[in-house]
Scaffold this active site. Structure first.
Site, mmCIF file in Angstrom:
data_model
loop_
_atom_site.group_PDB
_atom_site.id
_atom_site.type_symbol
_atom_site.label_atom_id
_atom_site.label_comp_id
_atom_site.label_asym_id
_atom_site.label_seq_id
_atom_site.Cartn_x
_atom_site.Cartn_y
_atom_site.Cartn_z
ATOM 1 N N ASP A 262 47.121 15.612 43.733
ATOM 2 C CA ASP A 262 47.958 14.754 44.558
ATOM 3 C C ASP A 262 48.855 13.966 43.603
ATOM 4 O OD1 ASP A 262 49.200 13.436 46.592
ATOM 5 O OD2 ASP A 262 47.375 12.864 47.639
HETATM 6 C C1 BGC Z 1 50.408 12.293 49.408
HETATM 7 C C2 BGC Z 1 50.454 13.789 49.560
HETATM 8 C C3 BGC Z 1 51.883 14.264 49.394
HETATM 9 C C4 BGC Z 1 52.403 13.797 48.053
HETATM 10 C C5 BGC Z 1 53.815 14.222 47.752
HETATM 11 C C6 BGC Z 1 51.103 11.795 48.160
HETATM 12 O O1 BGC Z 1 51.245 10.431 48.187
HETATM 13 O O2 BGC Z 1 49.071 11.863 49.423
HETATM 14 O O3 BGC Z 1 49.946 14.169 50.809
HETATM 15 O O4 BGC Z 1 51.940 15.643 49.545
HETATM 16 O O5 BGC Z 1 52.373 12.381 48.013
HETATM 17 O O6 BGC Z 1 54.721 13.558 48.539
#
Ligand code: BGC
Length: 741
Positions: A262
């Site tokens: 993530d």
């Molecule tokens: C989120 C993810 C997301 C990523 C990219 C993170 O803060 O938890 O679900 O895909 O950001 O935007």
């Protein structure tokens, strides 16, 4: 001689022309051959470069070998607008406005795997057209508490339902040569403290509740990527977690794809190397301003890894394993043979979104048949509530979209009603965030701030004059109201909506409450209003789908993918605890008793049960019969029952099958969902519904043995219209032990 010479010359020139391309460039070559061939051509530097981001959403390919970059996009409800290379700001492209599909809770509420397939196909085509080869979604974290700010991005509280819905989504996305990146693996069930909270959970709850949807996505869906979660499990961050990534995902489930972090979920080079991470994104997420001029090269899996490799402190084989996985991703996507071209922002996709939305909307209550609104005897329709006009495709965090268009509930209602009746709109309440935005947007910064009481009084007065009141409220994707990064403060509706609804109901007996949310909300006014609709966040075509249901063009057939409790403490996380933990750790003391499993165990009556949803017609369930009353481990029992549409219009019903283990060596839930069928019946029509149950529906995870097992004995198949509305049951016996992997 001359002839021979010419031939020799021709061969010399022609041979290289007709020579086989290297295996990695040959689309017809087997995948693993392409991978091995490319791998052995790469330098160590090229390999390490592939393991980490080069921009907010992309990672390098191997330019020297013509291997393209990887481009990711959120996910999971539409293809996000382009952002700048190193910033979160929009890049202001003019050709990146997508179709916003319904939130995943709405999809889950359709209880229709065909809708999941349509969703996956459509969003996959959008991703492909935009040249994204990884879609950051779908999300399948289990709905443990109604306060979790991201529940709207997930598929509800039941592992079986989520598993059934995620598989077609993943399969159809990937038919476009786009990887689904299933997230957030695992145990990311709250936003509060999400970056570090250490989740303590029994193996049994982990395997029975929190992992099955991920496992199905990997093993049945064939997901090519998975995203690690921010939180910790067993004191290791989930983005580099030996137990989850190496032991369970890669070893036990045989996952051969890529583990993507993530954004900002990586914390340590050694652990990232050893504990199963393949690709690092979003570390010190502000890109260049972490004090380094070349941030991406300073990622945990960048230069620090290279140094360890160079000094012989890191194993080249682990590096090769990571690179193989990334190469597999590239060959499955950007370099796949016969990859389709996709389509973007099309009418077909908008219509797909609308169909999914229409199937997901849940009619929670409809006394006196106030719905559908009968336009032949309705002159004045009053629409009340900020959510009737608020854009819901925007907000909520990383799933926020720049939609090509969004039909608001008010616009949908107005379009449907046309000249048949007068539609009046009053706001009734206002959220502070919207008010601040209004002030900011206004030319005159002195813009009048209306007080809540006055707004309410205006709505109540108008309600007295209307034939029907359509209140459209709920949550709204502002911070703390179904939004990433924060949880809700309580189960109640915000902005004094409860007061307003109660007053509207007093002023007009035909008050219909429409809730837009991705979470359960408290309804202290439930007995005061005749009709309640849960309409989720339905994307581009939200307003049209809602109007179709409210005015009866579509007969509602959605069922709740999670329980609506009366009070917060009727929910397992809040009753048995704990939530949100002490800031460092959270212990899932509710264990396997999540959602309806908890309410069943404690005999708590829900406000609206898991699986509940009404129709404008009625269904009658006949008696279930089993083809045998005992099975061995290798056999299956076939259960059939007739279901009849006893009303006056066509409709669809989700027939649900729950299994109850009558006696086991470990405590078991009263019942668990193990089958469902959505059937369509014309008025008066009957159909035989068939379920096939084998021992896999009977098993539980025995922590002590570290294995799944089904114990011999008596089982009951309970069949009904919701988890709280069982219509018929049948008993059968399992004759011998049935262990399984
Ligand atoms: C989120 C993810 C997301 C990523 C990219 C993170 O803060 O938890 O679900 O895909 O950001 O935007």
């Amino acid at each position: 001689m001359k002839k021979q010479l010419t031939l020799l010359l021709l061969t010399a020139v022609a041979l290289p022309l007709f020579a086989q391309p290297p295996a990695y460039l040959n689309p017809a070559a087997p995948l693993e051959d392409r991978v091995e061939d490319a791998l052995q051509r790469m330098t160590r530097e090229e390999k390490v470069a592939m393991l980490h981001a080069q921009s907010k959403f992309s990672s390098p390919g191997v330019p020297r070998l013509g291997i393209p970059e990887n481009w990711m996009s959120d996910g999971p409800h539409g293809i996000r607008a382009e952002v700048l290379w190193d910033e979160w700001y929009g890049a202001n492209w003019t050709n990146d406005s997508c179709i916003a599909f319904p939130a995943l809770t709405a999809l889950a509420a359709s209880w229709n795997p065909d809708m999941a397939a349509l969703y996956g196909k459509s969003i996959g085509e959008e991703a492909r057209y935009r040249n994204k080869n990884v879609l950051l979604g779908p999300g399948v974290n289990i709905y443990r508490t109604p306060l979790n700010g991201r529940n709207f991005e997930y598929m509800g509280e039941d592992p079986y339902l989520a598993a059934q819905m995620v598989v077609p989504y993943v399969q159809e996305v990937q038919k476009n040569g786009v990887a689904a990146c299933v997230k957030h693996f695992a145990l990311n069930n709250q936003e509060i403290h999400r970056d570090y909270v250490n989740v303590q959970v029994s193996d049994r709850a982990l395997y029975e509740i929190y992992l099955p949807a991920f496992k199905a996505a990997v093993q049945q869906g064939g997901a090519w990527a998975i995203m690690g979660a921010y939180n910790q499990y067993k004191n290791q961050h989930c983005c580099h977690n030996q137990y989850l990534l190496n032991d369970i995902l890669k070893r036990d489930w045989g996952f051969d794809g890529v583990v993507v972090s993530d954004w900002g979920g990586v914390h340590n080079t050694e652990q990232a190397i050893a504990n199963g991470l393949d690709m690092e994104f979003g570390s010190w997420t502000n890109g260049l301003n972490w004090g380094k001029s070349d941030a991406y090269n300073h990622y945990y899996l960048a230069q620090p890894y290279l140094q360890l490799l160079k000094s012989g402190q890191a194993d080249e084989e682990i590096l090769n394993d990571k690179v193989r996985r990334i190469l597999r991703l590239v060959f499955r996507t950007n370099m796949a043979p016969n990859r389709p071209y996709g389509a973007f922002g099309t009418q077909e996709h908008a219509e797909a979104g609308r169909r999914i939305a229409e199937e997901g909307i849940v009619l929670l209550q409809n006394t006196r048949n106030v719905l559908p609104v009968d336009l032949s005897n309705t002159k004045n329709i009053l629409v009340v509530g900020e959510n009737a006009v608020k854009r819901m495709t925007v907000g909520g965090g990383s799933s926020s979209l720049k939609a090509k268009y969004e039909v608001s509930p008010l616009a949908g209602i107005e379009a449907r009603v046309g000249n048949a009746a007068q539609v009046t709109y009053v706001k009734g309440y206002e959220s502070p965030a919207t008010r601040e935005q209004d002030v900011k947007d206004a030319k005159n910064p002195q813009v009048k701030v209306i007080d809540a009481k006055a707004l309410r009084a205006e709505a109540v007065n108008a309600a007295k004059r209307a034939d029907v009141v359509l209140f459209i409220g709920g949550l709204n994707k502002n911070g703390g109201q179904d939004c990433e990064g924060a949880d809700r403060a309580g189960l109640e509706l915000p902005y004094e909506q409860d007061l307003l609804i109660a007053e509207l109901a007093k002023a007009n007996p035909n008050t219909v409450v429409v809730i837009l949310s991705g979470n359960a909300v408290a309804m202290p006014w439930v007995v005061q209003v005749p009709a309640i609709v849960e309409a989720w966040y339905n994307g581009t075509e939200a307003g049209n789908a809602l109007a179709a249901v409210l005015f009866g063009d579509v007969n509602p057939s959605g069922k709740l993918p999670f329980t609506f409790p009366v009070r917060l403490k009727d929910n397992s996380a809040h009753a048995a605890g704990e939530y949100p933990g002490d800031g460092k750790k959270v212990t899932y003391r509710d264990d396997i008793f999540v959602g309806y499993r908890w309410l069943d165990k404690k005999k708590i009556k829900p406000l609206f049960a898991f699986g509940h949803g009404l129709s404008y017609t009625t269904f009658q369930y006949g008696k279930a019969v089993a083809d045998k009353n005992a099975i061995t481990a290798g056999e299956a029992v076939t259960i059939t029952l007739p279901v009849k549409n006893t009303g006056t219009r066509a409709g669809a019903e989700v027939v649900q099958l729950y299994i109850s283990d009558k006696k086991a060596s470990l405590p078991r839930p009263v019942k668990e969902l193990k089958g469902f069928k959505k059937i369509r019946l014309n008025a008066g029509e009957a159909q035989t519904v068939t379920f096939t149950i084998d021992h896999s529906a009977l098993h539980f995870y025995d922590d002590a043995k570290g294995a799944w097992t089904a114990e011999p004995g008596e089982f009951e198949a309970l069949i009904g219209a919701s988890s709280a509305d069982i219509k018929t049951k049948v008993t059968f016996t399992l004759k011998n032990d049935a262990p399984m992997r």
